[in-house]
Design a protein around this motif. Structure first.
Motif, mmCIF file in Angstrom:
data_model
loop_
_atom_site.group_PDB
_atom_site.id
_atom_site.type_symbol
_atom_site.label_atom_id
_atom_site.label_comp_id
_atom_site.label_asym_id
_atom_site.label_seq_id
_atom_site.Cartn_x
_atom_site.Cartn_y
_atom_site.Cartn_z
ATOM 1 N N GLY A 85 0.803 -1.214 0.000
ATOM 2 C CA GLY A 85 0.000 0.000 0.000
ATOM 3 C C GLY A 85 0.842 1.272 0.000
ATOM 4 N N THR A 86 2.171 1.140 0.025
ATOM 5 C CA THR A 86 3.001 2.342 0.067
ATOM 6 C C THR A 86 3.062 3.040 -1.296
ATOM 7 O OG1 THR A 86 4.872 0.842 -0.141
ATOM 8 C CG2 THR A 86 4.475 1.766 2.017
ATOM 9 N N THR A 88 0.541 3.538 -3.451
ATOM 10 C CA THR A 88 -0.602 4.449 -3.593
ATOM 11 C C THR A 88 -0.267 5.793 -2.963
ATOM 12 O OG1 THR A 88 -1.776 2.466 -2.951
ATOM 13 C CG2 THR A 88 -3.098 4.369 -3.477
ATOM 14 N N LEU A 89 0.306 5.729 -1.767
ATOM 15 C CA LEU A 89 0.647 6.961 -1.070
ATOM 16 C C LEU A 89 1.713 7.733 -1.848
ATOM 17 C CD1 LEU A 89 0.276 8.755 1.345
ATOM 18 C CD2 LEU A 89 1.950 7.406 2.588
ATOM 19 N N LEU A 90 2.756 7.024 -2.268
ATOM 20 C CA LEU A 90 3.857 7.671 -2.990
ATOM 21 C C LEU A 90 3.333 8.376 -4.239
ATOM 22 C CD1 LEU A 90 6.881 8.104 -3.101
ATOM 23 C CD2 LEU A 90 7.104 5.952 -4.342
ATOM 24 N N LEU A 91 2.430 7.711 -4.970
ATOM 25 C CA LEU A 91 1.953 8.279 -6.235
ATOM 26 C C LEU A 91 0.927 9.390 -6.029
ATOM 27 C CD1 LEU A 91 1.774 5.121 -8.496
ATOM 28 C CD2 LEU A 91 3.556 6.861 -8.363
ATOM 29 N N SER A 92 0.488 9.609 -4.770
ATOM 30 C CA SER A 92 -0.379 10.757 -4.527
ATOM 31 C C SER A 92 0.463 12.021 -4.352
ATOM 32 C CB SER A 92 -1.245 10.532 -3.276
ATOM 33 O OG SER A 92 -0.483 10.724 -2.100
ATOM 34 N N TYR A 93 1.773 11.850 -4.298
ATOM 35 C CA TYR A 93 2.700 12.988 -4.204
ATOM 36 C C TYR A 93 3.045 13.499 -5.599
ATOM 37 C CZ TYR A 93 3.327 12.803 0.787
ATOM 38 O OH TYR A 93 3.094 12.891 2.125
ATOM 39 N N PRO A 94 3.644 14.683 -5.680
ATOM 40 C CA PRO A 94 4.030 15.180 -7.002
ATOM 41 C C PRO A 94 5.217 14.402 -7.568
ATOM 42 C CG PRO A 94 4.497 16.822 -5.286
ATOM 43 C CD PRO A 94 3.856 15.674 -4.623
ATOM 44 N N VAL A 95 4.985 13.173 -7.946
ATOM 45 C CA VAL A 95 6.037 12.277 -8.437
ATOM 46 C C VAL A 95 5.501 11.535 -9.645
ATOM 47 C CG1 VAL A 95 7.428 10.268 -7.862
ATOM 48 C CG2 VAL A 95 6.808 11.858 -6.071
ATOM 49 N N ARG A 97 5.619 8.346 -12.349
ATOM 50 C CA ARG A 97 5.991 6.935 -12.189
ATOM 51 C C ARG A 97 7.377 6.648 -12.743
ATOM 52 N NH1 ARG A 97 0.495 3.381 -12.448
ATOM 53 N NH2 ARG A 97 -0.811 4.955 -11.480
ATOM 54 N N SER A 272 3.269 2.296 -15.952
ATOM 55 C CA SER A 272 2.429 3.476 -16.182
ATOM 56 C C SER A 272 1.002 3.071 -16.536
ATOM 57 C CB SER A 272 3.025 4.355 -17.276
ATOM 58 O OG SER A 272 2.857 3.721 -18.519
ATOM 59 N N LEU A 276 -3.805 1.253 -9.623
ATOM 60 C CA LEU A 276 -3.554 0.798 -8.249
ATOM 61 C C LEU A 276 -4.862 0.617 -7.496
ATOM 62 C CD1 LEU A 276 -0.575 3.143 -7.523
ATOM 63 C CD2 LEU A 276 -0.503 0.728 -8.027
ATOM 64 N N LEU B 51 -7.750 11.097 -6.785
ATOM 65 C CA LEU B 51 -6.284 11.157 -6.782
ATOM 66 C C LEU B 51 -5.708 10.926 -8.171
ATOM 67 C CD1 LEU B 51 -5.520 9.089 -3.574
ATOM 68 C CD2 LEU B 51 -4.926 11.475 -3.941
ATOM 69 N N LEU B 53 -5.560 7.993 -9.436
ATOM 70 C CA LEU B 53 -4.953 6.654 -9.432
ATOM 71 C C LEU B 53 -5.869 5.638 -10.103
ATOM 72 C CD1 LEU B 53 -3.361 6.556 -5.876
ATOM 73 C CD2 LEU B 53 -2.260 6.995 -8.065
ATOM 74 N N ALA B 73 1.862 18.513 -11.041
ATOM 75 C CA ALA B 73 2.595 18.570 -9.768
ATOM 76 C C ALA B 73 2.077 19.682 -8.859
ATOM 77 C CB ALA B 73 4.084 18.747 -10.037
ATOM 78 N N ARG B 76 -0.905 18.329 -7.109
ATOM 79 C CA ARG B 76 -0.521 17.297 -6.139
ATOM 80 C C ARG B 76 0.062 17.898 -4.863
ATOM 81 N NH1 ARG B 76 0.313 12.160 -8.974
ATOM 82 N NH2 ARG B 76 -1.817 11.881 -9.711
ATOM 83 N N TYR B 81 -3.339 13.109 1.359
ATOM 84 C CA TYR B 81 -4.056 11.832 1.255
ATOM 85 C C TYR B 81 -3.602 10.896 2.362
ATOM 86 C CZ TYR B 81 -4.981 7.123 -0.691
ATOM 87 O OH TYR B 81 -5.347 5.822 -0.879
ATOM 88 N N PRO B 83 -4.122 7.007 3.114
ATOM 89 C CA PRO B 83 -4.729 5.784 2.599
ATOM 90 C C PRO B 83 -5.355 4.941 3.716
ATOM 91 C CG PRO B 83 -2.340 5.811 2.194
ATOM 92 C CD PRO B 83 -2.664 6.970 3.068
ATOM 93 N N SER B 87 0.631 2.292 5.535
ATOM 94 C CA SER B 87 1.799 1.576 6.047
ATOM 95 C C SER B 87 3.076 2.291 5.619
ATOM 96 C CB SER B 87 1.799 0.126 5.576
ATOM 97 O OG SER B 87 2.260 0.034 4.261
ATOM 98 N N TYR B 101 8.803 12.602 3.011
ATOM 99 C CA TYR B 101 7.582 13.099 2.370
ATOM 100 C C TYR B 101 7.568 14.627 2.295
ATOM 101 C CZ TYR B 101 5.737 8.372 2.362
ATOM 102 O OH TYR B 101 5.557 7.044 2.123
#
Ligand SMILES: Nc1ncnc2c1ncn2[C@@H]1O[C@H](COP(=O)(O)OP(=O)(O)O)[C@@H](O)[C@H]1O
Ligand SMILES: [Mg+2]
Lengths: 276, 305
Positions: A85-86, A88-95, A97, A272, A276, B51, B53, B73, B76, B81, B83, B87, B101
């Motif tokens: 699940g990490t 999903t969190l990472l991709l909610s940031y301005p980053v 893929r 890409s 998720l 999001l 996603l 960006a 974002r 967020y 989740p 974790s 972060y």
């Protein structure tokens, strides 16, 4: 660029913290030192220099161990983070893929490069300590061997990402990674040898053989190091191949580079498209 | 008027599963909205659509004026967020995790320390996340969502696994963020805790939005009865029942307590009479319909709005 470096630094930090760096460095150092001592004992009487023998044995070690380490650290990189699940969190940031993939790549290569340079470097230092004379050519071969070992590691990190980006669960990724290792390190060469014996030179000419060797990154690596210099080629029994092969270092390096770029591009495409 | 979050007839289907189906709603600045629904109602999918996603099968999603799937960006950076079941790598410390972060989002230097302080994690900042309790991990999760004071905060079941005290702290922070102008969307299936914490409730069922409004509005639409509980002196209930005229549906709880359900009109009439002299009870409790009743009501499909 900043983002990629940040992601790479996190990968390295995690590698240090969960002892991956220590384990890989320790393993490579232990095996390299063992080979250095076993190999350096009888060679005084044979023509080859002490370091040349070490280069030959370390190159063989690389072919077995480095792809294994690379696949172990890379096969979980994407599917594992998605599973936990990490991702999903990472991709909610301005980053982006692609940045995630490149950041991980840089971090994992840094870990591999550190382990290889320290492990093999220790072997060379140990050899120096025994007081043997070592020529400049041998040093060049040693440095080239170490650098190309990292390159082979990068190839298998990229292949590991491709597996990781394609499969649905972590167990499958692990299974496929082992399969990839078996194919490229053992089965491919066995099959190639079988083919050559059965063929008796009727259909498989030099051109075909060259192409087949380039299709396996570990073979490209082997040719690059064992046939690279005349001394080493003679000592490693590869002299026959050197004369026949039209594969110069440039072609071999290009093949290894292609073996990095192609799986990375495919991994980026698969990642890409993935939801998720 | 432009909204921070705007969904127009959004659908997301997974094969035959309609995870989200024809959902429209918009959320402006300062709104705290609860997305309520059973497991599988489509709450998480809705958040993933916001999001970027998950890609909509139909309809359009706009967050801060942009399509979130474009991955802009600047958008974002203004989004937080948390989740479901957040974790973190257990080998890193809380501070290391949060610093990563903060940098990734281009936050202020040392912002991680301020956030750890604000969420009461300062004492554990240099411990590995692996040693954290569930509540501490959840607070670390909220801390990362708050980096850069986001304009839109998406929290997926933020209070599961938290004890009541932590829950209250949590909602305290959420209300502060809302008061500061953030749009907060939080998923929940614990309905009772939303009272006073969410200004608006969106009820989801099987991918569809079945109700949308403030708690009071929804109660009004549903016309659910208020429970009135009356307490008399010992053995006084007989006189009380006579005084009330033996209404149907009166429930005798014990020797001195009775209870009945009153529609809004019946409630007003009763209260006017009860305010007069000689009403034979000593105490009165009114329990307005809770979210559970409300939810059951809308689920039964009696009113579709
Ligand atoms: N990636 C997916 N693939 C297939 N089905 C999915 C996927 N994500 C969600 N679903 C299905 O969509 C429905 C809604 O799920 P979800 O949004 O997670 O609900 P909630 O968060 O309200 O519990 C569920 O039936 C779930 O099984
Ligand atoms: Mg959910």
């Amino acid at each position: 660029m900043n983002t990629i470096l940040l992601l790479a630094a996190k990968e390295v930090r995690e590698g240090l913290r969960n002892r991956w760096v220590l384990a890989a460095t320790g393993l490579l150092a232990a095996l390299a030192l063992t080979l250095a001592f076993l190999g350096s004992a009888p060679t005084g009487t044979v023509g080859a220099g002490a370091l040349d023998v070490v280069v030959i044995s370390l190159a063989s070690l690389t072919i077995f161990i480095v792809p294994l380490i690379a696949l172990l650290i890379s096969h979980d990189a994407i599917v594992g983070e998605i599973d936990r699940g990490t991702m999903t969190l990472l991709l909610s940031y301005p980053v982006r893929r692609s940045q995630v993939l490149l950041g991980k790549f840089l971090g994992h290569i840094a870990i591999l490069a550190f382990a290889t340079c320290v492990g093999y470097g220790l072997a060379a230092v140990a050899l120096l300590a025994t007081g043997k004379a070592i020529g400049g050519g041998s040093w060049t071969a040693f440095v080239a061997m170490t650098a190309s070992s990292v390159l082979v590691g990068a190839v298998f990190v990229a292949i590991g990402y491709l597996v990781s980006a394609l499969v649905r669960d972590r167990g499958t990724a692990g299974g496929i990674a082992i399969g990839v290792w078996l194919v490229f390190v053992i089965l491919y060469d066995m099959a190639l040898l079988g083919l050559l014996v059965a063929d008796q030179g009727r259909f498989v000419g030099d051109g075909v053989l060259d192409a087949l060797l380039l299709f396996n990154p570990t073979d490209a690596y082997r040719l690059l190091n064992l046939a690279g210099s005349d001394d080493i080629a003679a000592a490693s029994g590869m002299a026959g191949v050197v004369q026949n092969a039209a594969l110069g270092p440039a072609v071999l390096l290009a093949a290894l580079a292609a073996w990095i770029v192609a799986p990375m591009a495919l991994a980026a495409a698969a990642f890409s498209r993935r939801e998720l | 008027m432009s909204f921070n979050v705007e969904l127009k007839s959004v659908a997301r289907h997974y094969g035959p599963v309609r995870a989200v189906d024809d959902v429209s709603f918009s959320a402006g600045t300062g709104e705290v909205i609860a997305l309520v629904g059973h497991n599988g109602a489509g709450k998480t999918t809705l958040i993933k659509l916001m999001l970027g996603l998950a890609r909509p099968t139909a309809g359009s999603v706009a967050v801060l004026g942009q399509n979130p799937a474009a991955g802009d960006a600047s958008v974002r950076r203004r989004l937080g967020y948390l989740p479901e079941n957040v974790s973190f790598n257990p080998a890193l410390t809380g501070r290391e995790t949060l610093r990563f972060y903060v940098r990734l989002k281009g936050g202020r230097p040392k912002e991680e320390d301020a956030l750890l302080e604000r969420l009461g994690l300062a004492h554990a900042a240099d411990r590995r996340v692996g040693t954290y309790s569930k509540g501490m991990r959840q607070r670390l999760g909220l801390a990362q969502a708050m980096i850069g004071t986001p304009a839109v905060l998406l929290l997926d079941e933020p209070t599961t696994g938290l004890d009541p005290e932590l829950r209250q702290q949590f909602y305290g922070i959420v209300r502060q963020m809302g008061a500061a102008g953030a749009t907060v969307l939080l998923c929940s299936h614990a309905l009772n805790e939303l009272e006073g914490n969410a200004g608006r409730v969106v009820i989801m069922n099987e991918g569809r939005k079945i109700a949308d409004g403030s708690l009071d509005e929804l109660r009004h639409i549903a016309q659910l009865p208020t429970k009135i509980r009356l307490k008399t002196a010992e053995d006084g209930t007989r006189r009380l029942r006579e005084w009330m005229g033996e209404p149907a549906g009166l429930r005798q709880i014990n020797g001195h307590i009775v209870e009945f359900d009153a529609t809004p009109e019946a409630k007003a009439a009763f209260l006017r009479r009860a305010a007069g002299e000689g009403a034979p009870f000593v105490d009165l409790d009114m329990v307005p319909p809770g979210l559970d009743e409300l939810y059951a009501h809308f689920l039964a499909g009696r009113i579709l709005r």
